[in-house]
Design an enzyme around this catalytic site. Structure first.
Site, PDB file in Angstrom:
ATOM      1  N   GLY A 146      31.864  87.750   7.377  1.00  0.00           N
ATOM      2  CA  GLY A 146      33.237  88.873   7.285  1.00  0.00           C
ATOM      3  C   GLY A 146      32.813  90.320   7.178  1.00  0.00           C
ATOM      4  N   GLN A 147      33.792  91.154   7.081  1.00  0.00           N
ATOM      5  CA  GLN A 147      33.421  92.538   6.995  1.00  0.00           C
ATOM      6  C   GLN A 147      34.396  93.220   6.027  1.00  0.00           C
ATOM      7  OE1 GLN A 147      30.829  94.590   8.676  1.00  0.00           O
ATOM      8  NE2 GLN A 147      31.515  96.176   7.099  1.00  0.00           N
ATOM      9  N   GLY A 148      34.008  94.011   5.305  1.00  0.00           N
ATOM     10  CA  GLY A 148      34.885  94.670   4.422  1.00  0.00           C
ATOM     11  C   GLY A 148      34.697  95.980   4.036  1.00  0.00           C
ATOM     12  N   GLY A 149      35.583  96.796   3.294  1.00  0.00           N
ATOM     13  CA  GLY A 149      35.260  98.108   2.989  1.00  0.00           C
ATOM     14  C   GLY A 149      33.906  98.378   2.329  1.00  0.00           C
ATOM     15  N   PHE A 150      33.424  97.240   1.529  1.00  0.00           N
ATOM     16  CA  PHE A 150      32.052  97.432   0.828  1.00  0.00           C
ATOM     17  C   PHE A 150      30.824  97.210   1.592  1.00  0.00           C
ATOM     18  CE2 PHE A 150      35.229  97.618  -2.797  1.00  0.00           C
ATOM     19  CZ  PHE A 150      34.813  98.836  -3.130  1.00  0.00           C
ATOM     20  N   GLY A 151      31.002  96.490   2.840  1.00  0.00           N
ATOM     21  CA  GLY A 151      30.009  96.129   3.668  1.00  0.00           C
ATOM     22  C   GLY A 151      30.346  94.640   4.041  1.00  0.00           C
ATOM     23  N   PRO A 152      29.489  94.207   4.923  1.00  0.00           N
ATOM     24  CA  PRO A 152      29.433  92.497   5.608  1.00  0.00           C
ATOM     25  C   PRO A 152      29.107  91.597   4.683  1.00  0.00           C
ATOM     26  CG  PRO A 152      27.471  93.815   6.358  1.00  0.00           C
ATOM     27  CD  PRO A 152      28.166  94.980   5.584  1.00  0.00           C
ATOM     28  N   ASP A 200      42.825  93.269  -6.698  1.00  0.00           N
ATOM     29  CA  ASP A 200      42.775  92.965  -5.190  1.00  0.00           C
ATOM     30  C   ASP A 200      43.166  91.404  -4.906  1.00  0.00           C
ATOM     31  OD1 ASP A 200      42.908  93.920  -2.519  1.00  0.00           O
ATOM     32  OD2 ASP A 200      40.704  93.863  -2.340  1.00  0.00           O
TER      33      ASP A 200
END
Length: 815
Positions: A504-510, A623
């Site tokens: 996955g990929q998020g705002g803080f990194g993969p 969140d």
């Protein structure tokens, strides 16, 4: 078309043996019958064609899917609109050389007309997934009589064209299935728009829903994916004969498809043959800013902005009152008119990293330089902006006329510049005329002084950093009292952070999947260098996560620090995230029966109760959402991703923040509007998550009956009309326990009350779920997008700054 040719073929069929299940062709003498056994299989074994029934439907369709991949991933359907009602279907070539589908009564269900005839026509399924009609002795692709690649369903495969044949008027477009059980054309259509500056547009009925942005020479400008390291090669072809987009894979072991459906709209997926699973590569829409023209004319959508919609420089809101109330539909107007053609009066503002505006009203010349483009724009009083049309060659001219529609920031498109025309007062720094010499001297002196200060600071910083770096890791180990993993071990475990290991990929990194030398599976959260999380913040998050030990929280195993690299090591959750089940395929949703859903709900409650009350630290998650609830191999839920979590001390009840972060659709109103968060903010998010789990519907982004614009509005309407059971996921049918389901809906409405004091705490929710006592009646919940007559709702100036912090291991399963 006459039925007689097909009848002749039916009679001929009786004289021949049945097809072998291992062939890839059919001929006039060998049709394909719906006998439950016979299919066509491409020579390389990748694709299979045959009769199938989607989901729980009993209707029969001719389709193509990936062979030996479960659940079945259908990529093309012939008779989308007219199914065969039983197992009497037969795919055959008639005496006139046309491919057709007949039912029991020899009625023509579907036919693939071809303008050219062949002496010995055959139908063949190729390894590309293309079903072709050709002459048996002619394998030249230019001479195919008909091919399925010219008539896509809801999927684009590598090598398939999305776009137009300008000679014949053929428009190759994709149309979503109506639902998982019905492949007939749904509401959503994706097609390449043939303007001077081509782009892909997604339509919902006759309304534009999503836009890719124009092609910039290497990708569509609204795409936020880096082209370096991508497993895809994308191409846009535009000439006098055809205009189309196509893609291929760089890696032979990868299969790929671009799917279009009613819940995720467009999705590119990749599948590694030796890994036996699909993975998300890109999803659209990925956030609110992908919504077509969200900010109105001359507005710019900025994820993380407060508010999310901002007027371009030199523009002001057309309706300030509506703008402040978060209604941005009217957009922005110029704060000052330009002079037009008056020398040295108008200027241009250079903006970088944008999805270029809608191209309906553009003019393009591929041979012009950027300076020639600017001169061309100045000459025309209707020109509002210009840009290079090809960033790869830095050539070509694209000019926009009228309002600039559907702009958003796309951070990875740093090479893409848009020059917006503004009045001189707004762009004094880019005028063609010279500046005042005194100002130049002052500016230069300031720059030199600042430069000297920076040099001194860097020298001091570099000296101190050099000293610190040698001791940083050891100091961290002593301070954090948490297992540290060797960097080489993590690199080896993740195959050097290979793309096929990416979860996955998020705002803080993969996030990557890894396997240690002893066989233990791990999840590695690799913090992005642009996440602005320093060593102090990283330590705080690691210590926080490591101290939170509960069966319904994802366990942190340790961390890894190497220079600027900072990584968190988690236990691996084999069943990924909750959203992939409740919003996934019919098969997955059916698998998640009521008992499992109720078990998951209770587990989430226990995890939140621990965070809010039972742990040594009072934690506000901030969140909580379906993608942040992971499932282990026994489907036990575990709350994950504490990157936004906050610790409350002693008797602290609430806190205020100037920067609101989180996810749209789950935020409590007092947090979204005023930045105030507490344990009741998490309770609100849990209420939304509870509704999604029970209903299988997303909290936002979908259309609901009776013009409700979000899930809360839909539920409240059903509640008021005494029909709450209509909310239950249709996949559950009659298998759910009515009393439990009703209690869950009732509790969810209590959790999403507008005022925090009206919401229960998690200890009360535990009691509500575990006994049959009477529950208080809910008041009208928060965030009803449909306003009551005469009721005014106001929003504070502290607007939402949305986060795309998606540390989820979500996979979109094939059909």
């Amino acid at each position: 078309m006459a039925i007689l040719p097909y009848v002749i073929v039916v009679l001929k069929m009786l004289l021949f043996s049945r097809l072998s299940s291992a062939i890839d062709t059919i001929s006039k003498s060998q049709p394909l019958q719906d006998d439950g056994r016979t299919t066509l299989v491409s020579k390389d074994g990748t694709f299979e064609l045959g009769f199938f029934s989607p989901g729980s439907s009993k209707n029969r369709y001719i389709g193509i899917w990936y062979k030996n991949i479960q659940p079945r991933a259908v990529v093309w359907v012939a008779n989308r609109e007219i199914p065969v009602k039983d197992n009497s279907g037969m795919l055959t070539i008639n005496t006139e050389g046309h491919l057709g589908l007949l039912d029991r009564n020899e009625t023509i269900i579907w036919v693939a007309n071809s303008s050219t005839k062949a002496l010995t026509p055959i139908v063949q399924l190729l390894g590309s997934g293309n079903l072709i009609l050709r002459d048996e002795k002619d394998q030249n692709p230019q001479n195919y009589l008909w091919q399925s690649f010219d008539y896509p369903s809801d999927t684009i495969l590598p090598g398939m064209k999305l776009g137009w044949d300008l000679r014949t008027g053929l428009n190759r477009r994709i149309i979503a299935w109506k639902n998982w059980d019905d492949p007939s054309p749904g509401d959503f259509t994706g097609q390449l728009m043939v303007h001077d500056f081509p782009e892909v547009v997604v339509w919902k009925g006759r309304t534009k829903y999503l836009r890719s942005g124009p092609w910039d020479g290497q990708q569509f400008s609204g795409t936020s994916l880096a082209t370096d390291g991508s497993p895809f090669v994308s191409v846009l072809v535009s000439n006098k004969y055809e205009v189309y987009y196509t893609f291929n894979t760089k890696i032979e072991s990868f299969l790929a498809r671009s799917v279009f459906n009613q819940s995720t709209y467009t999705v590119e997926l990749i599948w590694k043959k030796d890994d036996q699973r699909w993975k998300n590569w890109s999803i659209s829409p990925k956030d609110n800013c992908d919504t077509y023209n969200l900010c109105g004319p001359n507005g710019n959508c900025v994820i993380g902005g407060a508010p999310i919609c901002q007027c371009l420089r030199g523009f002001t809101p057309k309706s300030p009152n509506n703008w402040d109330a978060l209604d941005w539909s009217e957009g922005c107007v110029r704060s000052e008119s330009w002079s037009c053609k008056v020398k040295n009066k108008d200027g241009f503002l250079k903006m970088t990293g944008l999805k270029l505006p809608e191209t309906t009203h553009t003019w393009v010349d591929a041979s012009m330089t950027l300076e020639e483009c600017k001169a061309k724009c100045i000459e025309n009083c209707s020109c509002t902006a210009y840009s290079n049309s090809d960033t790869v060659s830095s050539r070509g001219c694209a000019i926009w006329f009228g309002a600039l529609i559907d702009i958003r920031e796309v951070s990875l498109n740093a090479d893409l510049d848009l020059y917006i025309r503004l009045a001189a007062s707004e762009t004094a720094e880019v005028r063609d005329g010279g500046r005042n010499n005194t100002k130049v001297i002052v500016v230069l002196a300031t720059i030199v002084f600042a430069f000297v200060i920076v040099i001194i600071f860097l020298c001091i910083y570099k000296t101190r950093r050099k000293y610190r770096e040698g001791n940083d890791v050891e100091e961290s180990k002593r301070d954090m009292e948490i297992p540290f993993y060797n960097y080489v071990v993590i690199v080896t475990a993740t195959n050097n952070f290979s793309i096929d290991k990416k979860l996955g990929q998020g705002g803080f990194g993969p996030v990557y999947k890894g396997t240690l030398a002893d066989g233990q599976e791990i999840a590695v959260k690799r913090l992005s260098k642009t996440s602005h999380q320093g060593m102090k913040e990283f330590k705080n998050e690691v210590i926080l996560c490591f101290k939170l030990q509960h069966q319904n929280l994802v366990k942190v195993l340790g961390c890894c620090i190497k220079g600027e690299e900072k990584m968190l090591i988690y236990e691996y959750m084999s069943n990924k995230s909750l959203d992939s089940w409740i919003f996934g395929s019919i098969t997955q949703r059916n698998t998640l029966d009521w008992s499992k859903r109720f078990q998951i709900i209770c587990g989430i409650v226990r995890g939140l109760l621990y965070l809010h009350q039972d742990s040594r630290l009072k934690i506000i998650h901030r969140d909580l959402k379906a993608s942040n609830v992971l499932l282990d191999n026994e489907m036990n839920p575990k709350i994950s991703d504490f990157g936004l979590a906050r610790i409350f001390g002693g008797g602290q009840i609430e806190e205020n923040t100037n920067k609101v972060v989180g996810t749209y659709g789950y935020m409590a109103p007092e947090y979204a509007y005023n930045g105030i968060f507490s344990i009741k903010s998490d309770v609100f998010s849990f209420g939304i998550l509870l509704l999604e789990t029970v209903s299988g519907m997303k909290s936002r982004g979908l259309s609901y009956p009776n013009q409700c614009l979000n899930l809360i509005g839909h539920v409240w309407r059903l509640w008021k009309e005494s029909m709450p059971l209509k909310l239950i996921d249709a996949c559950l049918e009659d298998s759910f326990i009515v009393s439990e389901a009703l209690r869950c809906i009732h509790i969810s409405l209590l959790c999403v009350q507008h005022h925090p004091d009206d919401r229960p705490n998690m200890a009360s929710v535990v009691m509500m779920l575990s006994n049959e006592s009477d529950l208080p009646q809910p008041k009208e919940p928060a965030f009803l997008l449909e306003r009551s007559p005469g009721r005014q709702e106001s929003a504070q100036n502290n607007h939402i700054s949305s986060s795309i912090n998606e540390m989820s291991f979500t996979e979109l399963d094939a059909r």
